[in-house]
Design a protein around this motif. Structure first.
Motif, PDB file in Angstrom:
ATOM      1  N   GLY A  96       0.762  -0.856  -0.184  1.00 56.48           N
ATOM      2  CA  GLY A  96      -0.102   0.172  -0.144  1.00 56.48           C
ATOM      3  C   GLY A  96       0.485   1.129   0.086  1.00 56.48           C
ATOM      4  N   VAL A  97       0.019   1.790   0.012  1.00 56.66           N
ATOM      5  CA  VAL A  97       1.088   3.394  -0.268  1.00 56.66           C
ATOM      6  C   VAL A  97       1.237   4.300   1.340  1.00 56.66           C
ATOM      7  N   SER A  98       2.689   4.932   1.322  1.00 51.78           N
ATOM      8  CA  SER A  98       2.955   5.055   3.379  1.00 51.78           C
ATOM      9  C   SER A  98       1.615   6.015   4.058  1.00 51.78           C
ATOM     10  N   GLY A  99       2.260   5.121   4.651  1.00 48.75           N
ATOM     11  CA  GLY A  99       1.344   5.466   6.149  1.00 48.75           C
ATOM     12  C   GLY A  99      -0.114   4.371   5.782  1.00 48.75           C
ATOM     13  N   SER A 100      -0.406   3.949   5.216  1.00 47.42           N
ATOM     14  CA  SER A 100      -1.573   2.636   5.223  1.00 47.42           C
ATOM     15  C   SER A 100      -1.085   1.699   5.854  1.00 47.42           C
ATOM     16  N   GLY A 101       0.392   1.396   6.821  1.00 45.21           N
ATOM     17  CA  GLY A 101       0.035   0.671   8.113  1.00 45.21           C
ATOM     18  C   GLY A 101       0.817  -0.675   8.056  1.00 45.21           C
ATOM     19  N   LYS A 102       1.807  -0.665   6.422  1.00 43.80           N
ATOM     20  CA  LYS A 102       1.782  -1.964   6.409  1.00 43.80           C
ATOM     21  C   LYS A 102       3.407  -2.585   6.974  1.00 43.80           C
ATOM     22  N   SER A 103       3.816  -1.798   7.818  1.00 42.63           N
ATOM     23  CA  SER A 103       5.455  -2.241   8.799  1.00 42.63           C
ATOM     24  C   SER A 103       4.463  -2.204   9.837  1.00 42.63           C
ATOM     25  N   THR A 104       3.369  -2.319  10.409  1.00 48.62           N
ATOM     26  CA  THR A 104       2.628  -2.494  11.747  1.00 48.62           C
ATOM     27  C   THR A 104       2.321  -3.143  11.125  1.00 48.62           C
ATOM     28  N   VAL A 105       0.952  -3.545  10.510  1.00 45.18           N
ATOM     29  CA  VAL A 105       0.339  -4.986  10.065  1.00 45.18           C
ATOM     30  C   VAL A 105       1.147  -5.816   9.957  1.00 45.18           C
ATOM     31  N   ALA A 106       2.277  -5.892   9.015  1.00 45.65           N
ATOM     32  CA  ALA A 106       3.379  -7.177   9.115  1.00 45.65           C
ATOM     33  C   ALA A 106       4.020  -7.621  10.341  1.00 45.65           C
TER      34      ALA A 106
ATOM     35  N   HIS B 294       3.319  -7.316  13.356  1.00 47.90           N
ATOM     36  CA  HIS B 294       2.033  -8.202  13.729  1.00 47.90           C
ATOM     37  C   HIS B 294       1.391  -9.381  13.128  1.00 47.90           C
ATOM     38  N   LEU B 295       1.547  -9.404  11.614  1.00 51.34           N
ATOM     39  CA  LEU B 295       0.696 -10.705  11.158  1.00 51.34           C
ATOM     40  C   LEU B 295       2.613 -11.667  11.419  1.00 51.34           C
ATOM     41  N   ALA B 296       3.149 -10.847  10.809  1.00 54.93           N
ATOM     42  CA  ALA B 296       4.373 -11.724  11.441  1.00 54.93           C
ATOM     43  C   ALA B 296       4.649 -12.425  12.422  1.00 54.93           C
ATOM     44  N   ALA B 297       3.989 -12.252  13.559  1.00 51.72           N
ATOM     45  CA  ALA B 297       4.187 -12.393  15.326  1.00 51.72           C
ATOM     46  C   ALA B 297       3.052 -14.033  15.390  1.00 51.72           C
ATOM     47  N   ARG B 298       1.707 -13.552  14.299  1.00 53.03           N
ATOM     48  CA  ARG B 298       0.570 -14.262  14.622  1.00 53.03           C
ATOM     49  C   ARG B 298       1.115 -15.866  13.577  1.00 53.03           C
ATOM     50  N   ILE B 299       1.844 -15.629  12.634  1.00 48.42           N
ATOM     51  CA  ILE B 299       1.882 -16.390  12.266  1.00 48.42           C
ATOM     52  C   ILE B 299       2.918 -18.035  12.673  1.00 48.42           C
ATOM     53  N   ASP B 300       2.853 -19.118  12.504  1.00 47.51           N
ATOM     54  CA  ASP B 300       3.692 -20.329  13.178  1.00 47.51           C
ATOM     55  C   ASP B 300       4.654 -19.860  11.969  1.00 47.51           C
ATOM     56  N   GLY B 301       6.249 -19.314  12.343  1.00 44.86           N
ATOM     57  CA  GLY B 301       7.298 -19.644  11.512  1.00 44.86           C
ATOM     58  C   GLY B 301       7.249 -18.513  10.549  1.00 44.86           C
TER      59      GLY B 301
ATOM     60  N   VAL C  40      -8.823  -1.018   5.780  1.00 47.03           N
ATOM     61  CA  VAL C  40      -8.262  -0.428   7.271  1.00 47.03           C
ATOM     62  C   VAL C  40      -9.008   0.073   7.833  1.00 47.03           C
ATOM     63  N   GLN C  41     -10.056  -0.659   8.877  1.00 53.69           N
ATOM     64  CA  GLN C  41     -10.696  -0.269  10.296  1.00 53.69           C
ATOM     65  C   GLN C  41     -10.139  -1.015  11.181  1.00 53.69           C
ATOM     66  N   GLY C  42     -10.250   0.663  12.309  1.00 55.49           N
ATOM     67  CA  GLY C  42      -9.951  -0.101  13.277  1.00 55.49           C
ATOM     68  C   GLY C  42      -8.361  -0.261  14.028  1.00 55.49           C
ATOM     69  N   PRO C  43      -8.007  -0.991  15.319  1.00 48.85           N
ATOM     70  CA  PRO C  43      -6.470  -0.895  15.517  1.00 48.85           C
ATOM     71  C   PRO C  43      -6.244  -2.221  14.797  1.00 48.85           C
ATOM     72  N   ALA C  44      -4.842  -2.451  15.069  1.00 49.99           N
ATOM     73  CA  ALA C  44      -3.978  -3.439  13.956  1.00 49.99           C
ATOM     74  C   ALA C  44      -4.127  -4.498  14.337  1.00 49.99           C
ATOM     75  N   PRO C  45      -4.718  -5.332  15.451  1.00 50.00           N
ATOM     76  CA  PRO C  45      -4.617  -6.588  16.164  1.00 50.00           C
ATOM     77  C   PRO C  45      -6.374  -7.084  15.253  1.00 50.00           C
ATOM     78  N   ASP C  46      -7.715  -5.880  14.894  1.00 46.94           N
ATOM     79  CA  ASP C  46      -8.399  -6.456  14.269  1.00 46.94           C
ATOM     80  C   ASP C  46      -7.795  -6.061  12.722  1.00 46.94           C
ATOM     81  N   VAL C  47      -6.933  -6.044  12.477  1.00 47.03           N
ATOM     82  CA  VAL C  47      -6.539  -5.508  10.452  1.00 47.03           C
ATOM     83  C   VAL C  47      -6.270  -6.548  10.649  1.00 47.03           C
ATOM     84  N   VAL C  48      -5.148  -7.354  11.574  1.00 46.60           N
ATOM     85  CA  VAL C  48      -4.764  -8.460  10.949  1.00 46.60           C
ATOM     86  C   VAL C  48      -5.424  -9.667  10.625  1.00 46.60           C
ATOM     87  N   GLU C  49      -6.511  -9.452  12.120  1.00 51.81           N
ATOM     88  CA  GLU C  49      -7.504 -10.541  11.738  1.00 51.81           C
ATOM     89  C   GLU C  49      -8.169 -10.745  10.591  1.00 51.81           C
ATOM     90  N   ARG C  50      -8.622  -9.645  10.641  1.00 55.73           N
ATOM     91  CA  ARG C  50      -8.975  -9.269   8.536  1.00 55.73           C
ATOM     92  C   ARG C  50      -8.458 -10.086   7.789  1.00 55.73           C
TER      93      ARG C  50
END
Length: 170
Positions: A10-20, A22-29, A151-161
């Protein structure tokens, strides 16, 4: 749950780093990789000066992104790359290096992007380049391996989506 190598885009400011992250921490390996860290100094200098990168500037960077993902995947991890990947041709360049890459486009309202960019400090990408990024962005086509996530709501909600949409699409 097994996941493909992921590019959170996504574009700058879309939350790529934050979501990535959180997502990496959520996924095995899962392994978080920040595409910004793979830019050559010349690209960082241009962006810091408020000059948009062109396709020639981006080409070696995108190859490095794909190679970093392929290396991580070859070592048995699931790479979760934060990378703008704004154009189809950029995504194709990543796929040339990591054919199993799956793209997750973070869709954020323009006003929210401006708010986020205005409030962050210490990032090399100035707010002035947002318009050029929005103009460059080519949404995912149905033929591309990926999903678009509002992207709506806090990062953990976005990660689950993201997880739910990736699983449903595969």
């Amino acid at each position: 749950m097994p996941m493909p190598p992921l590019v959170i885009m996504g574009v700058s400011g879309s939350g790529k780093s934050t979501v990535a992250e959180h997502l990496a921490a959520r996924i095995d390996g899962g392994e978080y990789i920040d595409g910004d860290d793979l830019h050559p100094e010349s690209n960082v200098a241009k962006m810091s000066a408020g000059v948009p990168l062109d396709d020639v500037d981006r080409a070696p960077w995108l190859t490095a992104v794909g190679r970093a993902m392929a290396a991580s995947h070859a070592e048995g991890r699931t790479p979760v790359m934060a990378c703008s990947a704004l154009k189809r041709m950029y995504r194709q360049r990543i796929l040339a290096e990591e054919p199993e890459a799956f793209f997750v486009l973070l869709d954020v309202a323009r006003d929210e992007l401006v708010r986020r960019m205005h409030s962050r400090r210490g990032h090399f990408m100035p707010e002035s380049l947002l318009e050029s990024q929005l103009a460059t962005l080519e949404p995912l086509l149905g033929s591309e391996p990926g999903v678009t996530v509002p992207v709506q709501g806090p990062a953990p909600d976005v990660v689950e989506r993201v997880v739910a949409l990736v699983v449903a699409a595969r």
